[in-house]
Scaffold this motif. Sequence first.
Motif, PDB file in Angstrom:
ATOM      1  N   MET A  64       0.835  -1.206   0.000  1.00  0.00           N
ATOM      2  CA  MET A  64       0.000   0.000   0.000  1.00  0.00           C
ATOM      3  C   MET A  64       0.869   1.256   0.000  1.00  0.00           C
ATOM      4  O   MET A  64       0.563   2.237  -0.693  1.00  0.00           O
ATOM      5  CB  MET A  64      -0.921  -0.005   1.218  1.00  0.00           C
ATOM      6  N   SER A  65       1.960   1.235   0.757  1.00  0.00           N
ATOM      7  CA  SER A  65       2.839   2.395   0.814  1.00  0.00           C
ATOM      8  C   SER A  65       3.482   2.663  -0.544  1.00  0.00           C
ATOM      9  O   SER A  65       3.544   3.814  -1.003  1.00  0.00           O
ATOM     10  CB  SER A  65       3.915   2.178   1.876  1.00  0.00           C
ATOM     11  N   ILE A  66       3.966   1.617  -1.207  1.00  0.00           N
ATOM     12  CA  ILE A  66       4.602   1.788  -2.512  1.00  0.00           C
ATOM     13  C   ILE A  66       3.586   2.257  -3.554  1.00  0.00           C
ATOM     14  O   ILE A  66       3.895   3.106  -4.404  1.00  0.00           O
ATOM     15  CB  ILE A  66       5.266   0.477  -2.958  1.00  0.00           C
ATOM     16  N   ILE A  67       2.384   1.738  -3.502  1.00  0.00           N
ATOM     17  CA  ILE A  67       1.346   2.174  -4.443  1.00  0.00           C
ATOM     18  C   ILE A  67       1.055   3.665  -4.257  1.00  0.00           C
ATOM     19  O   ILE A  67       0.878   4.415  -5.223  1.00  0.00           O
ATOM     20  CB  ILE A  67       0.071   1.335  -4.267  1.00  0.00           C
ATOM     21  N   LEU A  68       1.035   4.122  -3.001  1.00  0.00           N
ATOM     22  CA  LEU A  68       0.839   5.543  -2.753  1.00  0.00           C
ATOM     23  C   LEU A  68       1.998   6.366  -3.318  1.00  0.00           C
ATOM     24  O   LEU A  68       1.790   7.454  -3.884  1.00  0.00           O
ATOM     25  CB  LEU A  68       0.690   5.806  -1.257  1.00  0.00           C
ATOM     26  N   VAL A  69       3.219   5.862  -3.164  1.00  0.00           N
ATOM     27  CA  VAL A  69       4.374   6.565  -3.724  1.00  0.00           C
ATOM     28  C   VAL A  69       4.251   6.669  -5.240  1.00  0.00           C
ATOM     29  O   VAL A  69       4.493   7.730  -5.832  1.00  0.00           O
ATOM     30  CB  VAL A  69       5.679   5.837  -3.337  1.00  0.00           C
ATOM     31  N   VAL A  70       3.854   5.562  -5.878  1.00  0.00           N
ATOM     32  CA  VAL A  70       3.698   5.565  -7.336  1.00  0.00           C
ATOM     33  C   VAL A  70       2.592   6.535  -7.756  1.00  0.00           C
ATOM     34  O   VAL A  70       2.699   7.230  -8.771  1.00  0.00           O
ATOM     35  CB  VAL A  70       3.400   4.144  -7.840  1.00  0.00           C
ATOM     36  N   CYS A  71       1.533   6.607  -6.960  1.00  0.00           N
ATOM     37  CA  CYS A  71       0.414   7.493  -7.284  1.00  0.00           C
ATOM     38  C   CYS A  71       0.787   8.967  -7.205  1.00  0.00           C
ATOM     39  O   CYS A  71       0.038   9.822  -7.704  1.00  0.00           O
ATOM     40  CB  CYS A  71      -0.762   7.222  -6.341  1.00  0.00           C
ATOM     41  N   SER A  72       1.924   9.281  -6.595  1.00  0.00           N
ATOM     42  CA  SER A  72       2.337  10.684  -6.515  1.00  0.00           C
ATOM     43  C   SER A  72       2.822  11.216  -7.852  1.00  0.00           C
ATOM     44  O   SER A  72       3.040  12.423  -7.995  1.00  0.00           O
ATOM     45  CB  SER A  72       3.442  10.849  -5.465  1.00  0.00           C
ATOM     46  N   SER A  73       3.010  10.333  -8.838  1.00  0.00           N
ATOM     47  CA  SER A  73       3.452  10.760 -10.165  1.00  0.00           C
ATOM     48  C   SER A  73       2.795   9.873 -11.205  1.00  0.00           C
ATOM     49  O   SER A  73       3.357   8.868 -11.625  1.00  0.00           O
ATOM     50  CB  SER A  73       4.979  10.691 -10.277  1.00  0.00           C
ATOM     51  N   THR A  74       1.576  10.237 -11.619  1.00  0.00           N
ATOM     52  CA  THR A  74       0.819   9.446 -12.578  1.00  0.00           C
ATOM     53  C   THR A  74       0.651  10.217 -13.877  1.00  0.00           C
ATOM     54  O   THR A  74       1.133  11.337 -14.030  1.00  0.00           O
ATOM     55  CB  THR A  74      -0.562   9.084 -12.009  1.00  0.00           C
ATOM     56  N   TYR A  75      -0.067   9.603 -14.805  1.00  0.00           N
ATOM     57  CA  TYR A  75      -0.262  10.217 -16.113  1.00  0.00           C
ATOM     58  C   TYR A  75      -1.169  11.443 -16.042  1.00  0.00           C
ATOM     59  O   TYR A  75      -1.206  12.251 -16.983  1.00  0.00           O
ATOM     60  CB  TYR A  75      -0.867   9.198 -17.083  1.00  0.00           C
ATOM     61  N   LEU A  76      -1.914  11.613 -14.942  1.00  0.00           N
ATOM     62  CA  LEU A  76      -2.812  12.755 -14.808  1.00  0.00           C
ATOM     63  C   LEU A  76      -2.012  14.046 -14.750  1.00  0.00           C
ATOM     64  O   LEU A  76      -1.072  14.171 -13.965  1.00  0.00           O
ATOM     65  CB  LEU A  76      -3.673  12.615 -13.557  1.00  0.00           C
ATOM     66  N   GLU A  77      -2.339  14.998 -15.573  1.00  0.00           N
ATOM     67  CA  GLU A  77      -1.597  16.242 -15.637  1.00  0.00           C
ATOM     68  C   GLU A  77      -2.032  17.183 -14.512  1.00  0.00           C
ATOM     69  O   GLU A  77      -3.182  17.216 -14.110  1.00  0.00           O
ATOM     70  CB  GLU A  77      -1.819  16.926 -16.991  1.00  0.00           C
TER      71      GLU A  77
END
Length: 418
Positions: free
Chosen positions: A31-44
């Motif tokens: 869950m922690s790593i997924i949150l880290v990844v979500c900090s930089s997604t394709y959404l502008e």
Amino acid sequence: MGLTAEAGLLGAAVLFLLNVLFIPASAMVAMSIILVVCSSTYLEGTASTGLSEIVRFASVLVLAGVIWNPAVQVPSGELRQVPNCIQFVRALTATIVAYLAFSTVGHGMYWEFLLYIAGAVLAVIYGSIFVRWIPGAQIRNGVFVALLLVMSGSVAFGLLRPSDGLLGDRLRGLTVNPNLLGFYTVLTFALILSYQRFNSWLFAAGAVTGVALVWSGSRAALVATVLLVTANLALRRGPLRPLWLLLGMSSLVLVLAHPGWVTESDLTILRSNNSRTDSYEYTMAVLKGTEWRGIGLDAEVVQVASTPLRALTHAGLVGGIVILAMYAVIIYCSAKVGRRTLLFAGAMVVHSFFEGWLLTPVGPMTMCFLATWCALAKCESAASAPAAHGWSSWLRRRAVGSAGSGLVLAQHPTSNSP
């Protein structure tokens, strides 16, 4: 302040639920790593709203729930490696802070430096939780599951929604750009290679990751992955070791003899243009124009896609020296753990030559790198725990065995003895 207060209340509620439910550590790591990844997604536009920073802070809060979970205990075989891992986390963060100091304070950016100091503290806390309170196997499983979800989700996203999942003809999937996705593939391959036994599930995971790597078109990730996989298979003990060495040497000879097989391929990842020329030329122009002092953090007009070149651009010659110290820390601390961790560290250093990810303490790439390094280091320490103390333990066993044999011979002489 309202958004910050809401984030704090949400984090407190999450910590309370994690303590009550006693969720397994591997799930909390995922869950922690997924949150880290979500900090930089394709959404502008997510980086400009403050949501990115809040998500990374939430990832540390989620991971902190492990501290109060009585069911999570670090094996004794990993405890001897804790001081070295703590040294790695602190020394790596210190070198990043040194670079930031010369690239911000040296150019009058005091507020930016204070913000990054807070980020450095957060990074040390994040790495220390991994090192002190979570077993290596559970870190590895959690990071692996999270990154595998990113791989499979990105491939599916590229197939179902190519208008959003592709950038040109390169896959970016759920991430902000193809190079970031390629970075995650290197970490995933490193985790796959760390497992002692391969099974169908790992092969399937490797296949999905391989598709993501090739489709992303990230040549930096390809170079790092080839180095990592080749070195691991060549050093892996087993009956297939000579075969891997033969295949590796044969492939190298064929590529050198027929370079057109690679350069003339239609695959984007095998394109032969030098996309780092602009970065190099711009860095050299900045250094000459500023008398080797640099221009300060994020002041460049051309994106410099290389960790050493970006450090030189921002902090001048001193920034380049700090980067050399950073590489020395990574290699030295990894070598103290073992060869698998060292191979991973070497591959990531090579990757950073082409991408400028190793310059922020709370960037998603740096945080995922820290988590993966801790997983590999602790798993390698646990695997070598029976052989603790190395040569000294072996010599003691030999000495005890020899003394015992001498005692038996003295008590039971042969019939030929006088």
